[in-house]
Design a protein around this motif. Structure first.
Motif, PDB file in Angstrom:
ATOM      1  N   LEU A 296       0.793  -1.227   0.000  1.00 17.66           N
ATOM      2  CA  LEU A 296       0.000   0.000   0.000  1.00 17.66           C
ATOM      3  C   LEU A 296       0.829   1.283   0.000  1.00 17.66           C
ATOM      4  CD1 LEU A 296      -2.844  -1.021   2.460  1.00 17.66           C
ATOM      5  CD2 LEU A 296      -2.868  -1.037  -0.041  1.00 17.66           C
ATOM      6  N   THR A 297       2.147   1.151  -0.053  1.00 21.50           N
ATOM      7  CA  THR A 297       3.003   2.332  -0.065  1.00 21.50           C
ATOM      8  C   THR A 297       3.391   2.640  -1.504  1.00 21.50           C
ATOM      9  OG1 THR A 297       3.839   1.773   2.126  1.00 21.50           O
ATOM     10  CG2 THR A 297       5.132   3.348   0.833  1.00 21.50           C
ATOM     11  N   PRO A 298       3.108   3.855  -1.968  1.00 20.08           N
ATOM     12  CA  PRO A 298       3.449   4.211  -3.355  1.00 20.08           C
ATOM     13  C   PRO A 298       4.935   4.028  -3.631  1.00 20.08           C
ATOM     14  CG  PRO A 298       2.190   5.976  -2.293  1.00 20.08           C
ATOM     15  CD  PRO A 298       2.523   4.981  -1.232  1.00 20.08           C
ATOM     16  N   GLY A 299       5.264   3.500  -4.797  1.00 21.72           N
ATOM     17  CA  GLY A 299       6.655   3.258  -5.176  1.00 21.72           C
ATOM     18  C   GLY A 299       7.510   4.507  -5.125  1.00 21.72           C
ATOM     19  N   TRP A 300       6.916   5.657  -5.463  1.00 22.63           N
ATOM     20  CA  TRP A 300       7.680   6.904  -5.481  1.00 22.63           C
ATOM     21  C   TRP A 300       8.176   7.312  -4.096  1.00 22.63           C
ATOM     22  CZ3 TRP A 300       5.668  10.733  -2.500  1.00 22.63           C
ATOM     23  CH2 TRP A 300       4.298  10.721  -2.258  1.00 22.63           C
ATOM     24  N   MET A 301       7.614   6.677  -3.029  1.00 26.73           N
ATOM     25  CA  MET A 301       8.067   7.021  -1.671  1.00 26.73           C
ATOM     26  C   MET A 301       9.367   6.312  -1.304  1.00 26.73           C
ATOM     27  SD  MET A 301       4.534   7.415   0.420  1.00 26.73           S
ATOM     28  CE  MET A 301       5.342   8.174   1.817  1.00 26.73           C
ATOM     29  N   GLY A 302       9.773   5.311  -2.091  1.00 26.61           N
ATOM     30  CA  GLY A 302      11.041   4.633  -1.854  1.00 26.61           C
ATOM     31  C   GLY A 302      11.118   3.943  -0.502  1.00 26.61           C
ATOM     32  N   LEU A 303      10.056   3.231  -0.119  1.00 24.48           N
ATOM     33  CA  LEU A 303      10.008   2.548   1.182  1.00 24.48           C
ATOM     34  C   LEU A 303      10.927   1.334   1.211  1.00 24.48           C
ATOM     35  CD1 LEU A 303       8.588   2.046   4.006  1.00 24.48           C
ATOM     36  CD2 LEU A 303       7.093   0.492   2.739  1.00 24.48           C
ATOM     37  N   SER A 304      11.667   1.201   2.298  1.00 23.67           N
ATOM     38  CA  SER A 304      12.353  -0.055   2.587  1.00 23.67           C
ATOM     39  C   SER A 304      12.074  -0.391   4.047  1.00 23.67           C
ATOM     40  CB  SER A 304      13.860   0.043   2.314  1.00 23.67           C
ATOM     41  OG  SER A 304      14.460   1.011   3.130  1.00 23.67           O
ATOM     42  N   VAL A 305      11.585  -1.599   4.264  1.00 24.44           N
ATOM     43  CA  VAL A 305      11.356  -2.082   5.624  1.00 24.44           C
ATOM     44  C   VAL A 305      12.654  -2.746   6.051  1.00 24.44           C
ATOM     45  CG1 VAL A 305      10.019  -3.635   7.089  1.00 24.44           C
ATOM     46  CG2 VAL A 305       8.875  -2.363   5.260  1.00 24.44           C
ATOM     47  N   GLU A 306      13.300  -2.153   7.045  1.00 27.30           N
ATOM     48  CA  GLU A 306      14.612  -2.633   7.467  1.00 27.30           C
ATOM     49  C   GLU A 306      14.517  -3.799   8.444  1.00 27.30           C
ATOM     50  OE1 GLU A 306      16.443   1.045   8.706  1.00 27.30           O
ATOM     51  OE2 GLU A 306      17.011   1.504   6.641  1.00 27.30           O
ATOM     52  N   SER A 307      13.499  -3.773   9.317  1.00 28.78           N
ATOM     53  CA  SER A 307      13.290  -4.907  10.224  1.00 28.78           C
ATOM     54  C   SER A 307      11.896  -4.839  10.822  1.00 28.78           C
ATOM     55  CB  SER A 307      14.341  -4.936  11.344  1.00 28.78           C
ATOM     56  OG  SER A 307      14.163  -3.860  12.243  1.00 28.78           O
ATOM     57  N   VAL A 308      11.398  -6.016  11.174  1.00 28.92           N
ATOM     58  CA  VAL A 308      10.118  -6.147  11.883  1.00 28.92           C
ATOM     59  C   VAL A 308      10.365  -7.113  13.023  1.00 28.92           C
ATOM     60  CG1 VAL A 308       7.684  -6.764  11.714  1.00 28.92           C
ATOM     61  CG2 VAL A 308       8.857  -5.829   9.701  1.00 28.92           C
ATOM     62  N   ARG A 309      10.055  -6.679  14.244  1.00 27.52           N
ATOM     63  CA  ARG A 309      10.238  -7.511  15.440  1.00 27.52           C
ATOM     64  C   ARG A 309       8.913  -7.604  16.172  1.00 27.52           C
ATOM     65  NH1 ARG A 309      14.578 -10.318  15.133  1.00 27.52           N
ATOM     66  NH2 ARG A 309      16.387  -9.131  14.521  1.00 27.52           N
ATOM     67  N   GLY A 310       8.498  -8.833  16.440  1.00 24.28           N
ATOM     68  CA  GLY A 310       7.268  -9.048  17.183  1.00 24.28           C
ATOM     69  C   GLY A 310       7.440  -8.680  18.645  1.00 24.28           C
ATOM     70  N   PRO A 311       6.346  -8.679  19.410  1.00 25.96           N
ATOM     71  CA  PRO A 311       6.412  -8.292  20.826  1.00 25.96           C
ATOM     72  C   PRO A 311       7.320  -9.191  21.650  1.00 25.96           C
ATOM     73  CG  PRO A 311       4.230  -9.113  20.251  1.00 25.96           C
ATOM     74  CD  PRO A 311       5.004  -9.018  18.981  1.00 25.96           C
ATOM     75  N   ASP A 312       7.535 -10.409  21.181  1.00 20.90           N
ATOM     76  CA  ASP A 312       8.414 -11.344  21.901  1.00 20.90           C
ATOM     77  C   ASP A 312       9.833 -11.338  21.346  1.00 20.90           C
ATOM     78  OD1 ASP A 312       7.969 -12.499  19.464  1.00 20.90           O
ATOM     79  OD2 ASP A 312       7.235 -14.415  20.248  1.00 20.90           O
ATOM     80  N   GLY A 313      10.121 -10.408  20.411  1.00 20.72           N
ATOM     81  CA  GLY A 313      11.448 -10.322  19.815  1.00 20.72           C
ATOM     82  C   GLY A 313      11.608 -11.131  18.546  1.00 20.72           C
ATOM     83  N   GLU A 314      10.575 -11.876  18.177  1.00 19.54           N
ATOM     84  CA  GLU A 314      10.626 -12.710  16.976  1.00 19.54           C
ATOM     85  C   GLU A 314      10.777 -11.833  15.728  1.00 19.54           C
ATOM     86  OE1 GLU A 314       7.549 -15.493  14.370  1.00 19.54           O
ATOM     87  OE2 GLU A 314       6.882 -14.579  16.231  1.00 19.54           O
ATOM     88  N   ALA A 315      11.714 -12.217  14.855  1.00 24.91           N
ATOM     89  CA  ALA A 315      11.901 -11.491  13.594  1.00 24.91           C
ATOM     90  C   ALA A 315      10.789 -11.855  12.621  1.00 24.91           C
ATOM     91  CB  ALA A 315      13.249 -11.834  12.991  1.00 24.91           C
ATOM     92  N   ASP A 316      10.291 -10.868  11.895  1.00 23.82           N
ATOM     93  CA  ASP A 316       9.300 -11.052  10.836  1.00 23.82           C
ATOM     94  C   ASP A 316       8.079 -11.870  11.263  1.00 23.82           C
ATOM     95  OD1 ASP A 316      10.992  -9.633   9.047  1.00 23.82           O
ATOM     96  OD2 ASP A 316      12.186 -11.449   8.789  1.00 23.82           O
ATOM     97  N   PRO A 317       7.353 -11.415  12.290  1.00 25.60           N
ATOM     98  CA  PRO A 317       6.158 -12.146  12.725  1.00 25.60           C
ATOM     99  C   PRO A 317       5.080 -12.134  11.635  1.00 25.60           C
ATOM    100  CG  PRO A 317       6.198  -9.972  13.712  1.00 25.60           C
ATOM    101  CD  PRO A 317       7.506 -10.141  12.987  1.00 25.60           C
TER     102      PRO A 317
END
Length: 159
Positions: free
Chosen positions: A30-51
């Motif tokens: 849902l983020t327009p390409g022109w905004m140049g989004l990069s998701v660098e990391s996602v951590r769940g509430p328990d520290g889990e990567a990419d929940p």
């Protein structure tokens, strides 16, 4: 503090729309390409990567570089509240580090038969101290194209 609101009706069932918005893939889509989004990391509430689900306590570190030429801006958002319900689930994320002194985004979903109303409310303050606070209502000019895109893309992907 300024407030921006926008709603859209989507011809898709609530459970499908809710599931889509509950995942990091939804944010990316849902983020327009022109905004140049990069998701660098996602951590769940328990520290889990990419929940699988963006649950309360999930931390998302992102960067954007609009048009590929603007200075890269990094920020961290945390999901600070989430409630699943039969007809009106919602979640709220808050920027805890980034370009805005205040950014709280509430995503609300309302089931209406085989359709869903998606409502976005953003409470925000533009950077720049007192001048930014005074100019914050003008933020709508910048937010409207982004949210119009997000809502149009939601309809395109889910209808």
């Amino acid at each position: 503090m300024a407030v921006y609101k926008r709603r859209v009706r989507v011809a898709a069932p609530l459970d499908e729309v809710w599931e889509f918005y509950s995942r990091i893939e939804g944010l990316k889509a849902l983020t327009p390409g022109w905004m140049g989004l990069s998701v660098e990391s996602v951590r769940g509430p328990d520290g889990e990567a990419d929940p699988d689900v963006l649950d309360t306590g999930t931390e998302i570190r992102m960067a954007m570089q609009p048009l590929g030429v603007a200075p890269k801006q990094r920020w961290t958002s945390v999901v600070v509240g989430r409630e699943e319900g039969d007809s009106s689930p919602w979640f709220r994320d808050e920027m805890i580090g980034g370009p805005f002194p205040r950014w709280v985004h509430t995503h609300e979903f309302y089931g209406d038969g085989d359709e869903t109303v998606v409502s976005d409310t953003v409470e925000y303050e533009l950077p720049g101290g007192e001048l930014g606070r005074r100019a914050s209502p003008l933020g709508r000019v910048g937010f409207e194209p982004m949210f119009r895109y997000r809502h149009r893309k939601t309809k395109q992907l889910l209808e």
